[in-house]
Scaffold this active site. Structure first.
Site, PDB file in Angstrom:
ATOM      1  N   ARG A  69       0.848  -1.190   0.000  1.00  0.00           N
ATOM      2  CA  ARG A  69       0.000   0.000   0.000  1.00  0.00           C
ATOM      3  C   ARG A  69       0.889   1.248   0.000  1.00  0.00           C
ATOM      4  O   ARG A  69       2.096   1.159   0.149  1.00  0.00           O
ATOM      5  CB  ARG A  69      -0.955  -0.007   1.196  1.00  0.00           C
ATOM      6  N   GLY A  70       0.205   2.407  -0.152  1.00  0.00           N
ATOM      7  CA  GLY A  70       0.953   3.647  -0.319  1.00  0.00           C
ATOM      8  C   GLY A  70       1.114   3.883  -1.816  1.00  0.00           C
ATOM      9  O   GLY A  70       1.429   2.941  -2.572  1.00  0.00           O
ATOM     10  N   ALA A  71       0.868   5.109  -2.249  1.00  0.00           N
ATOM     11  CA  ALA A  71       0.777   5.386  -3.688  1.00  0.00           C
ATOM     12  C   ALA A  71       2.022   4.947  -4.474  1.00  0.00           C
ATOM     13  O   ALA A  71       1.898   4.208  -5.467  1.00  0.00           O
ATOM     14  CB  ALA A  71       0.483   6.874  -3.900  1.00  0.00           C
ATOM     15  N   ARG A 111      -7.187  -0.209  -7.303  1.00  0.00           N
ATOM     16  CA  ARG A 111      -7.425   0.923  -6.394  1.00  0.00           C
ATOM     17  C   ARG A 111      -7.488   2.191  -7.253  1.00  0.00           C
ATOM     18  O   ARG A 111      -6.561   2.437  -8.035  1.00  0.00           O
ATOM     19  CB  ARG A 111      -6.328   1.039  -5.326  1.00  0.00           C
ATOM     20  N   GLN A 215      -2.813   2.786   9.902  1.00  0.00           N
ATOM     21  CA  GLN A 215      -1.492   2.802   9.272  1.00  0.00           C
ATOM     22  C   GLN A 215      -0.474   3.614  10.091  1.00  0.00           C
ATOM     23  O   GLN A 215       0.714   3.310  10.096  1.00  0.00           O
ATOM     24  CB  GLN A 215      -1.575   3.388   7.857  1.00  0.00           C
ATOM     25  N   ASP A 256      -1.837  10.766  -2.586  1.00  0.00           N
ATOM     26  CA  ASP A 256      -2.193   9.714  -3.545  1.00  0.00           C
ATOM     27  C   ASP A 256      -2.390  10.273  -4.938  1.00  0.00           C
ATOM     28  O   ASP A 256      -2.206   9.580  -5.935  1.00  0.00           O
ATOM     29  CB  ASP A 256      -3.441   8.977  -3.077  1.00  0.00           C
ATOM     30  N   LYS A 267      -4.838  10.101   2.559  1.00  0.00           N
ATOM     31  CA  LYS A 267      -5.613   9.290   3.495  1.00  0.00           C
ATOM     32  C   LYS A 267      -6.666  10.122   4.228  1.00  0.00           C
ATOM     33  O   LYS A 267      -6.377  11.234   4.673  1.00  0.00           O
ATOM     34  CB  LYS A 267      -4.650   8.638   4.494  1.00  0.00           C
TER      35      LYS A 267
HETATM   36  O1  MRU Z   1      -4.798   3.316   1.876  1.00  0.00           O
HETATM   37  P1  MRU Z   1      -3.312   3.518   1.903  1.00  0.00           P
HETATM   38  O2  MRU Z   1      -2.668   2.990   3.134  1.00  0.00           O
HETATM   39  O3  MRU Z   1      -2.655   3.010   0.640  1.00  0.00           O
HETATM   40  O4  MRU Z   1      -3.142   5.104   1.912  1.00  0.00           O
HETATM   41  C1  MRU Z   1      -1.840   5.631   1.867  1.00  0.00           C
HETATM   42  C2  MRU Z   1      -1.793   7.112   1.920  1.00  0.00           C
HETATM   43  O5  MRU Z   1      -2.798   7.791   1.963  1.00  0.00           O
HETATM   44  C3  MRU Z   1      -0.441   7.737   1.819  1.00  0.00           C
HETATM   45  O6  MRU Z   1      -0.365   8.906   2.566  1.00  0.00           O
HETATM   46  C4  MRU Z   1      -0.142   8.053   0.348  1.00  0.00           C
HETATM   47  O7  MRU Z   1      -0.381   6.943  -0.463  1.00  0.00           O
HETATM   48  C5  MRU Z   1       1.259   8.503   0.154  1.00  0.00           C
HETATM   49  S1  MRU Z   1       2.423   7.200   0.444  1.00  0.00           S
HETATM   50  C6  MRU Z   1       3.956   7.812   0.113  1.00  0.00           C
END
Ligand code: MRU
Length: 351
Positions: A69-71, A111, A215, A256, A267
Site C-alpha cells: 500500500r501507499g501510492a 485501487r 497505518q 495519492d 488518506k
Molecule cells: O490506503 P493507503 O494505506 O494506501 O493510503 C496511503 C496514503 O494515503 C499515503 O499517505 C499516500 O499513499 C502517500 S504514500 C507515500
C-alpha cells in the site's frame, strides 16, 4: 546540530542500507527476479511476513487488501507485478499483448485514487508498444526495474529537498504512513525526517493513529522505532488539540494524487489535520514524487475517492450503515508547499 554517536542508526539512504529500517524493502523483486516480493503490511507490526507473488490475481488481491500500500509502492508493485505475471501466464508469444492489456486494465482498477498505479502500468504499456514480440518480456522487466529504481532515487531526493524545512528538535505531525513502507525507498513524508535524523538532527514525530486501518499506529510507528526516531502515536481526534497546544512545528503528509491546481487526495483525515494546522498557524507540506502530480486531473473534485467495506469499521450493531471513504481532498489553499524530487514547488507544476 547533534552529532551522531556510535551505536545509533546510520544514514539510511541511498539504497543498500535498508536493514536498519525495514527487514526487506516494502516492494521489490524476488531474488531470482521472477516474482514480486512484498513485506505483507497486513501483518505488521506483529509479524514480518515476506510474500512472493506471481499471478495477476495474487498481485491484485495484495493491492486491494493493502498487503502492499501507499501510492508509490502500489505503482512499483503493479509494474513489477505486471512484468512477472505476464511471464508466468501460460500463453504463447502471439497472445501476450492481449493478456498484457487485460492485466493492465485489471491492475489499474484495483485501487482508483492513487495515480501512481495507473501511471506505472501505462508506462509499461508504452514500453511494450515500442518493442517486437520476442523482446517484450525483457523490455517489461527493464521498465519495471527502472520504475522501482527511480522511486528509490525520488524518495532520497524528496528527503534532500525537504530537510531544510526541519530544524534540530523539530516536532513533526504526520498522518497515515508515507514512509519506507509506502514506497520502494525511504518514503515521501518521512524522507525529510530520515534525512534529518541521518544528519544528526533530533526529530520528534507525532503519528496520527489513522482510523480505520491504523497505518499510523501499526506502520509509521513501527518503521520509525526501528530507525531509532522518537514517535508518539495519537488518536486522530487528538491532532487538533496537539496543534492548538503549539506542540507541532510542521505537518508532513504524503499524497495519492495531486490535481493540477494543487488539491491533494491523501488518506482520509488529512483534510481535518490541514484545517486544524491552518487554524493554529502550523505549515502543512505535502511530500510526493513527481509521478503523483496528475496534470489530467483539474482539481480535487475530479479525483475518484475509493470507498471501502463496512467490515473495516466493525463491530457495528446490526442495521447501522457505513460511510467509509479511504481518502479525502485537501484544498491547495491549505498546503504551504509540495516537496517533490524536483524540489519545493507550488502549482502550476510547470518544471
Ligand atoms: O490506503 P493507503 O494505506 O494506501 O493510503 C496511503 C496514503 O494515503 C499515503 O499517505 C499516500 O499513499 C502517500 S504514500 C507515500
Amino acid at each position: 546540530m547533534r552529532g551522531r554517536r556510535s551505536g545509533e542508526s546510520p544514514a539510511i539512504y541511498p539504497e543498500g542500507s535498508f536493514s536498519r529500517v525495514l527487514p526487506v524493502p516494502a516492494v521489490h523483486w524476488s531474488d531470482d527476479r521472477r516474482a514480486l516480493r512484498i513485506l505483507d503490511q497486513r501483518r505488521l507490526p506483529e509479524a514480518e511476513v515476506v510474500r512472493d507473488l506471481v499471478t495477476v490475481d495474487e498481485i491484485i488481491d495484495a493491492i486491494r487488501a493493502l498487503a502492499v500500500r501507499g501510492a508509490p509502492a502500489i505503482g512499483v508493485a503493479a509494474a513489477i507485478g505486471l512484468a512477472v505475471a505476464l511471464r508466468h501466464a501460460a500463453v504463447d508469444a502471439d497472445a501476450r499483448r492481449g493478456i498484457l492489456a487485460a492485466y493492465a486494465t485489471r491492475l489499474i482498477a484495483a485501487r482508483p485514487t492513487a495515480v501512481n498505479l495507473a501511471w506505472a502500468v501505462r508506462r509499461l504499456e508504452g514500453r511494450a508498444a515500442q518493442v517486437p514480440d520476442d523482446a517484450l518480456l525483457e523490455a517489461l522487466d527493464a521498465e519495471a526495474e527502472a520504475i522501482r529504481a527511480e522511486d528509490v532515487a525520488m524518495c532520497a531526493a524528496i528527503g534532500a529537498h525537504g530537510v531544510p524545512l526541519l530544524h534540530d528538535g523539530c516536532r513533526v505531525l504526520t498522518h497515515c504512513n508515507a514512509g519506507a513502507l509506502a514506497t520502494a525507498g525511504i518514503g515521501t513524508a518521512l524522507a525529510p525526517v530520515y534525512a534529518a535524523h541521518a544528519a544528526g538532527q533530533r526529530v520528534h514525530v507525532f503519528a496520527d493513529e489513522t482510523r480505520p486501518l491504523r497505518q499510523g499506529a501499526r506502520l509509521t510507528a513501527w518503521e520509525l522505532t526501528r530507525a531509532g526516531i522518537p514517535v508518539q502515536v495519537l488518536p486522530d481526534g487528538a491532532a487538533a488539540s496537539l496543534l492548538a497546544q503549539g506542540r507541532v512545528d510542521l505537518v508532513l503528509v504524503g499524497a495519492d494524487r495531486i490535481a493540477a491546481n494543487g488539491d491533494v487526495a491523501n488518506k482520509v483525515g488529512t483534510y481535518g489535520v490541514a484545517l486544524a494546522a491552518r487554524a493554529h498557524g502550523v505549515p502543512l507540506y505535502v511530500a510526493a514524487p513527481w509521478s503523483t502530480i496528475d496534470p489530467a486531473t483539474t482539481s480535487g473534485a475530479d479525483i475518484t475517492i475509493e470507498h471501502r467495506g463496512a467490515e473495516e469499521l466493525a463491530p457495528l450493531p446490526p442495521g447501522a450503515g457505513v460511510w467509509n471513504p479511504a481518502f479525502d481532498v485537501t484544498p491547495a489553499a491549505l498546503v504551504a508547499g509540495y516537496i517533490t524530487d524536483r524540489g519545493l514547488v507550488s502549482p502550476p507544476f510547470t518544471i
